[in-house]
Write a protein that holds these residues in place. Sequence first.
Motif, mmCIF file in Angstrom:
data_model
loop_
_atom_site.group_PDB
_atom_site.id
_atom_site.type_symbol
_atom_site.label_atom_id
_atom_site.label_comp_id
_atom_site.label_asym_id
_atom_site.label_seq_id
_atom_site.Cartn_x
_atom_site.Cartn_y
_atom_site.Cartn_z
ATOM 1 N N VAL A 48 0.694 -1.122 -0.015
ATOM 2 C CA VAL A 48 0.021 0.052 0.002
ATOM 3 C C VAL A 48 0.835 1.277 0.133
ATOM 4 O O VAL A 48 0.154 2.343 -0.077
ATOM 5 C CB VAL A 48 -1.012 0.083 1.162
ATOM 6 N N GLY A 49 2.028 0.993 -0.051
ATOM 7 C CA GLY A 49 2.965 2.574 -0.115
ATOM 8 C C GLY A 49 4.463 2.178 0.032
ATOM 9 O O GLY A 49 4.645 1.122 0.869
ATOM 10 N N GLY A 50 5.191 2.759 -0.675
ATOM 11 C CA GLY A 50 6.889 2.398 -0.398
ATOM 12 C C GLY A 50 7.416 3.777 -0.584
ATOM 13 O O GLY A 50 6.995 4.957 -1.066
ATOM 14 N N ILE A 51 8.697 3.989 0.008
ATOM 15 C CA ILE A 51 9.409 5.281 0.037
ATOM 16 C C ILE A 51 10.816 5.010 0.053
ATOM 17 O O ILE A 51 11.487 3.963 0.548
ATOM 18 C CB ILE A 51 9.054 6.063 1.276
ATOM 19 N N SER A 52 11.669 5.718 -0.720
ATOM 20 C CA SER A 52 13.132 5.521 -0.939
ATOM 21 C C SER A 52 13.827 5.666 0.465
ATOM 22 O O SER A 52 13.263 6.429 1.166
ATOM 23 C CB SER A 52 13.441 6.246 -2.050
ATOM 24 N N ARG A 53 15.102 5.713 0.160
ATOM 25 C CA ARG A 53 15.916 5.905 1.573
ATOM 26 C C ARG A 53 15.792 7.348 1.957
ATOM 27 O O ARG A 53 15.644 7.473 3.021
ATOM 28 C CB ARG A 53 17.381 5.361 1.281
ATOM 29 N N SER A 54 16.004 8.090 1.108
ATOM 30 C CA SER A 54 15.935 9.542 1.426
ATOM 31 C C SER A 54 14.449 10.187 1.558
ATOM 32 O O SER A 54 14.514 11.083 2.116
ATOM 33 C CB SER A 54 16.757 10.355 0.270
ATOM 34 N N GLY A 55 13.372 9.566 1.090
ATOM 35 C CA GLY A 55 12.171 9.900 0.983
ATOM 36 C C GLY A 55 11.819 10.768 -0.096
ATOM 37 O O GLY A 55 10.803 11.062 -0.167
ATOM 38 N N GLY A 56 12.686 10.872 -0.926
ATOM 39 C CA GLY A 56 12.534 11.820 -2.557
ATOM 40 C C GLY A 56 11.640 11.048 -3.363
ATOM 41 O O GLY A 56 11.032 11.808 -4.076
ATOM 42 N N SER A 57 11.426 9.664 -3.276
ATOM 43 C CA SER A 57 10.564 9.169 -4.227
ATOM 44 C C SER A 57 9.593 8.018 -3.381
ATOM 45 O O SER A 57 9.934 7.542 -2.405
ATOM 46 C CB SER A 57 11.321 8.164 -5.234
ATOM 47 N N THR A 58 8.298 8.172 -3.784
ATOM 48 C CA THR A 58 7.100 7.575 -3.033
ATOM 49 C C THR A 58 6.501 6.742 -4.083
ATOM 50 O O THR A 58 6.503 7.107 -5.222
ATOM 51 C CB THR A 58 6.234 8.503 -2.207
ATOM 52 N N TYR A 59 5.880 5.663 -3.794
ATOM 53 C CA TYR A 59 5.124 4.873 -4.564
ATOM 54 C C TYR A 59 3.659 4.331 -3.991
ATOM 55 O O TYR A 59 3.861 3.736 -2.892
ATOM 56 C CB TYR A 59 5.996 3.718 -4.693
ATOM 57 N N ILE A 60 2.679 4.805 -4.570
ATOM 58 C CA ILE A 60 1.476 4.222 -4.003
ATOM 59 C C ILE A 60 0.504 3.607 -5.255
ATOM 60 O O ILE A 60 0.563 4.320 -6.120
ATOM 61 C CB ILE A 60 0.764 5.766 -3.558
ATOM 62 N N PRO A 61 -0.096 2.474 -4.707
ATOM 63 C CA PRO A 61 -0.537 1.597 -5.640
ATOM 64 C C PRO A 61 -1.773 2.404 -6.204
ATOM 65 O O PRO A 61 -2.445 3.080 -5.404
ATOM 66 C CB PRO A 61 -0.970 0.386 -5.301
ATOM 67 N N ASN A 62 -2.549 2.226 -7.262
ATOM 68 C CA ASN A 62 -3.614 2.698 -7.737
ATOM 69 C C ASN A 62 -4.801 2.316 -6.683
ATOM 70 O O ASN A 62 -5.854 3.219 -6.588
ATOM 71 C CB ASN A 62 -3.903 2.154 -9.035
ATOM 72 N N SER A 63 -4.672 1.257 -6.117
ATOM 73 C CA SER A 63 -5.783 0.877 -5.324
ATOM 74 C C SER A 63 -6.210 1.926 -4.161
ATOM 75 O O SER A 63 -7.407 1.671 -3.626
ATOM 76 C CB SER A 63 -5.694 -0.424 -4.890
ATOM 77 N N VAL A 64 -5.165 2.619 -3.558
ATOM 78 C CA VAL A 64 -5.214 3.376 -2.381
ATOM 79 C C VAL A 64 -4.935 4.879 -2.850
ATOM 80 O O VAL A 64 -4.591 5.534 -1.885
ATOM 81 C CB VAL A 64 -4.502 3.086 -1.257
#
Length: 122
Positions: A48-64
């Motif tokens: 339901v969500g992911g974030i890179s080490r620095s926080g500069g990139s985030t990943y949220i799936p379409n479902s949420v």
Amino acid sequence: QVQLVESGGGLVQAGGSLRLSCAASGRTFSSYAMAWFRQTPGKEREFVGGISRSGGSTYIPNSVKDRFTISRDNAKNTVYLQMNSLNPEDTAVYCCAAGSVVGTTSGLYMYWGQGTQVTVSS
């Protein structure tokens, strides 16, 4: 080694919001990509969500997407999951995880918290 402890779960009415926190032990928190997964009985674990080490990139799936936001504070060794417009289908145990890269597959993550229960009532 990293130990992860989630908090912030609970019972909320549909349409409400919750912010989950995941506190990490150790001084290498910023070395790990972080993610949140959720699981309900009989279903596979869902990213339901992911974030890179620095926080500069985030990943949220379409479902949420548009309802969930992931962020991190490396100074506090904490990653957050802000959840808005919750509905009963969001009811699950939410777990945070740490790994070397962000991905949607749970096998990428080496360390896991115990999880926090989120229950959304209709």
